[in-house]
Scaffold this active site. Structure first.
Site, PDB file in Angstrom:
ATOM      1  N   TYR A 144      72.878  60.923  11.774  1.00  0.00           N
ATOM      2  CA  TYR A 144      73.181  59.639  11.755  1.00  0.00           C
ATOM      3  C   TYR A 144      73.087  58.980  10.463  1.00  0.00           C
ATOM      4  O   TYR A 144      73.758  58.216   9.942  1.00  0.00           O
ATOM      5  CB  TYR A 144      72.153  59.009  12.874  1.00  0.00           C
ATOM      6  CG  TYR A 144      72.163  57.443  12.873  1.00  0.00           C
ATOM      7  CD1 TYR A 144      73.469  56.679  13.083  1.00  0.00           C
ATOM      8  CD2 TYR A 144      71.107  56.771  12.602  1.00  0.00           C
ATOM      9  CE1 TYR A 144      73.521  55.389  13.241  1.00  0.00           C
ATOM     10  CE2 TYR A 144      71.083  55.431  12.275  1.00  0.00           C
ATOM     11  CZ  TYR A 144      72.317  54.534  12.826  1.00  0.00           C
ATOM     12  OH  TYR A 144      72.453  53.115  12.951  1.00  0.00           O
ATOM     13  N   THR A 146      76.000  54.844  17.023  1.00  0.00           N
ATOM     14  CA  THR A 146      74.550  54.619  16.800  1.00  0.00           C
ATOM     15  C   THR A 146      73.674  55.316  17.704  1.00  0.00           C
ATOM     16  O   THR A 146      72.358  55.362  17.476  1.00  0.00           O
ATOM     17  CB  THR A 146      74.444  53.143  17.147  1.00  0.00           C
ATOM     18  OG1 THR A 146      74.783  52.738  18.576  1.00  0.00           O
ATOM     19  CG2 THR A 146      74.906  52.166  16.432  1.00  0.00           C
ATOM     20  N   TRP A 188      65.697  48.208  13.294  1.00  0.00           N
ATOM     21  CA  TRP A 188      65.178  47.849  14.610  1.00  0.00           C
ATOM     22  C   TRP A 188      65.393  46.612  15.323  1.00  0.00           C
ATOM     23  O   TRP A 188      65.001  45.790  15.449  1.00  0.00           O
ATOM     24  CB  TRP A 188      63.528  47.714  14.731  1.00  0.00           C
ATOM     25  CG  TRP A 188      62.850  49.148  14.424  1.00  0.00           C
ATOM     26  CD1 TRP A 188      63.240  50.324  13.917  1.00  0.00           C
ATOM     27  CD2 TRP A 188      61.346  49.444  14.307  1.00  0.00           C
ATOM     28  NE1 TRP A 188      62.130  51.201  13.878  1.00  0.00           N
ATOM     29  CE2 TRP A 188      61.066  50.646  14.167  1.00  0.00           C
ATOM     30  CE3 TRP A 188      60.343  48.542  14.822  1.00  0.00           C
ATOM     31  CZ2 TRP A 188      59.987  51.337  14.106  1.00  0.00           C
ATOM     32  CZ3 TRP A 188      59.114  49.266  14.696  1.00  0.00           C
ATOM     33  CH2 TRP A 188      59.082  50.393  14.204  1.00  0.00           C
ATOM     34  N   ALA A 193      79.746  51.244  15.181  1.00  0.00           N
ATOM     35  CA  ALA A 193      78.951  52.567  14.475  1.00  0.00           C
ATOM     36  C   ALA A 193      78.910  53.541  15.825  1.00  0.00           C
ATOM     37  O   ALA A 193      78.535  52.900  16.978  1.00  0.00           O
ATOM     38  CB  ALA A 193      77.835  52.037  13.756  1.00  0.00           C
TER      39      ALA A 193
HETATM   40  N1  NAP Z   1      70.278  49.230  16.942  1.00  0.00           N
HETATM   41  C1  NAP Z   1      69.472  49.340  15.876  1.00  0.00           C
HETATM   42  O1  NAP Z   1      68.144  49.261  15.974  1.00  0.00           O
HETATM   43  C2  NAP Z   1      69.939  49.225  14.307  1.00  0.00           C
HETATM   44  C3  NAP Z   1      69.117  49.701  13.226  1.00  0.00           C
HETATM   45  C4  NAP Z   1      69.483  49.694  12.065  1.00  0.00           C
HETATM   46  C5  NAP Z   1      70.998  49.684  11.795  1.00  0.00           C
HETATM   47  N2  NAP Z   1      71.722  49.233  12.773  1.00  0.00           N
HETATM   48  C6  NAP Z   1      73.253  49.309  12.453  1.00  0.00           C
HETATM   49  O2  NAP Z   1      73.536  47.925  12.854  1.00  0.00           O
HETATM   50  C7  NAP Z   1      75.111  47.848  13.355  1.00  0.00           C
HETATM   51  C8  NAP Z   1      75.034  47.445  14.790  1.00  0.00           C
HETATM   52  O3  NAP Z   1      74.340  48.241  15.643  1.00  0.00           O
HETATM   53  P1  NAP Z   1      73.945  47.411  17.181  1.00  0.00           P
HETATM   54  O4  NAP Z   1      72.513  47.708  17.335  1.00  0.00           O
HETATM   55  O5  NAP Z   1      74.897  46.358  17.518  1.00  0.00           O
HETATM   56  O6  NAP Z   1      74.567  48.858  17.680  1.00  0.00           O
HETATM   57  P2  NAP Z   1      75.121  49.053  19.316  1.00  0.00           P
HETATM   58  O7  NAP Z   1      74.935  47.916  20.133  1.00  0.00           O
HETATM   59  O8  NAP Z   1      75.412  50.370  19.475  1.00  0.00           O
HETATM   60  O9  NAP Z   1      76.950  48.447  18.582  1.00  0.00           O
HETATM   61  C9  NAP Z   1      77.762  49.337  18.084  1.00  0.00           C
HETATM   62  C10 NAP Z   1      79.187  49.166  18.648  1.00  0.00           C
HETATM   63  O10 NAP Z   1      80.053  50.109  18.031  1.00  0.00           O
HETATM   64  C11 NAP Z   1      80.946  50.423  19.020  1.00  0.00           C
HETATM   65  N3  NAP Z   1      81.739  51.641  18.699  1.00  0.00           N
HETATM   66  C12 NAP Z   1      80.952  53.013  18.954  1.00  0.00           C
HETATM   67  N4  NAP Z   1      82.143  53.882  18.835  1.00  0.00           N
HETATM   68  C13 NAP Z   1      83.121  53.239  18.260  1.00  0.00           C
HETATM   69  C14 NAP Z   1      84.505  53.458  17.865  1.00  0.00           C
HETATM   70  N5  NAP Z   1      84.708  54.767  17.605  1.00  0.00           N
HETATM   71  N6  NAP Z   1      85.248  52.621  17.641  1.00  0.00           N
HETATM   72  C15 NAP Z   1      84.893  51.605  17.624  1.00  0.00           C
HETATM   73  N7  NAP Z   1      83.818  50.846  18.189  1.00  0.00           N
HETATM   74  C16 NAP Z   1      82.864  51.835  18.366  1.00  0.00           C
HETATM   75  C17 NAP Z   1      80.279  50.364  20.270  1.00  0.00           C
HETATM   76  O11 NAP Z   1      80.970  50.418  21.325  1.00  0.00           O
HETATM   77  P3  NAP Z   1      80.657  51.251  22.775  1.00  0.00           P
HETATM   78  O12 NAP Z   1      79.283  50.952  23.334  1.00  0.00           O
HETATM   79  O13 NAP Z   1      81.935  50.602  23.947  1.00  0.00           O
HETATM   80  O14 NAP Z   1      80.934  52.628  22.555  1.00  0.00           O
HETATM   81  C18 NAP Z   1      79.236  49.316  19.995  1.00  0.00           C
HETATM   82  O15 NAP Z   1      79.995  48.160  20.804  1.00  0.00           O
HETATM   83  C19 NAP Z   1      75.351  49.374  13.209  1.00  0.00           C
HETATM   84  O16 NAP Z   1      76.082  49.460  12.051  1.00  0.00           O
HETATM   85  C20 NAP Z   1      74.161  50.245  13.282  1.00  0.00           C
HETATM   86  O17 NAP Z   1      74.196  51.397  12.434  1.00  0.00           O
HETATM   87  C21 NAP Z   1      71.128  49.324  14.125  1.00  0.00           C
END
Ligand code: NAP
Length: 290
Positions: free
Chosen positions: A124, A61, A149, A59
């Protein structure tokens, strides 16, 4: 069962890969291997890959960057999930797509249930909500998992930033008037297989560790756990600051976004462990005498 994880190098994606390797036939695409903003590439890569369950944790993010790049946010967080859902439908595969507590406006003062109306206050949140709707419109077997979170060892998050600051500074503070629940990537990875079966009902599901806290409470507990684990810190107490002090933030964030896990507990018979247990476990595993 063949699993495919999109976003396999992210915070959650890397944890899923680690958990499922050896237990399932699992493959992953990281950002470099599949760019979700390129719909031809999505079609091409997925057409040539065989899978029963597609897990999308990729995503856009960066909540603040989404405000200034709304087109890109909607492309990755809303349009790409629609394409994934449609391709899964054609392949008779199940899509498990991750979403966020930021689909809510934060005006409630009791945990948000899956039935509560979403009303995002940021680009977002809007883009993630549009992604949810696109996925569910394509197929009612698909599952949306909203989390909050998220923390884990594969990419630093708030908790790691706080610990680092406390190692380097005599005083630290964190926001005391914003509430939700930390969620450990390991716990997400362990609970998710219960939903791999294509016959299990789709729709929206909330998952977070149990309880609620402010960022100040979250940070204080992390420092307390570090103390217990023998991690040396300069700051031991987390002071309070206010959400309105975060003048550099571009996007609005919900003040209260605790997710109710009542549906999850009712479906699985096992409520998630508390966020305090999950944070303590994380610190024991990854910070012990670091
Ligand atoms: N982190 C939080 O606190 C949180 C809270 C609520 C919900 N979520 C949701 O949980 C899920 C996982 O989040 P996370 O914490 O693992 O976030 P993350 O570490 O930012 O991981 C997101 C991944 O998506 C990749 N990405 C970004 N743009 C892309 C694109 N155009 N094509 C392909 N890949 C792409 C990123 O790669 P690069 O880094 O290389 O760009 C990264 O590996 C997401 O759906 C997020 O919305 C997260």
């Amino acid at each position: 069962m063949k699993l495919l994880v999109i976003g396999s190098a992210g915070r959650l994606g890397a944890a899923l890969m680690r958990e499922y390797q050896g237990k399932y036939d699992v493959a992953g695409f990281n950002h470099a291997q599949l760019d979700l903003s390129n719909f031809d590439e999505i079609r091409e890569k997925l057409d040539e890959t065989d899978f029963d369950v597609l897990i999308n944790v990729a995503a856009f993010t960066n909540v603040d960057l989404c405000e200034t790049q709304p087109h890109q946010a909607f492309r990755i967080n809303a349009e790409a999930p629609r394409a994934l859902a449609e391709i899964c439908g054609e392949k008779n595969a199940k899509l498990i797509h991750f979403s966020t507590d930021y689909v809510f406006d934060g005006e409630k003062r009791a945990p948000y249930t899956e039935e509560d109306e979403a009303n995002p206050i940021s680009v977002y949140g809007e883009s993630k909500l549009a992604g949810e709707k696109n996925v569910l419109a394509a197929q009612n077997r698909h599952l949306i998992v909203r989390v909050s979170w998220v923390f884990g060892p594969d990419r630093p998050s708030f908790i790691d930033g706080m610990i680092k600051r406390a190692q380097e500074n005599e005083t630290v503070d964190a926001i005391a008037d914003k509430f939700s629940t930390p969620t450990y990537t390991r716990d997400i990875a362990k609970m998710l297989p219960q939903f791999f079966d294509g016959d299990v009902e789709g729709g929206i599901l909330h998952f977070a560790n149990a309880g609620k806290c402010s960022w100040q409470e979250y940070a204080q507990w992390a420092l307390d756990c570090c103390e217990n684990a023998g991690v040396s810190l300069k700051a031991k107490t987390v002071g309070a600051c206010k959400l309105r002090d975060m003048v550099n933030w571009v996007a609005r964030r919900p003040i209260y976004s605790v997710l109710s896990t009542a549906k999850y507990a009712q479906l699985t018979g096992t409520p998630p462990r508390t966020w305090r247990e999950a944070v303590a476990d994380y610190i024991r595993r990854f910070y012990f005498k670091k």
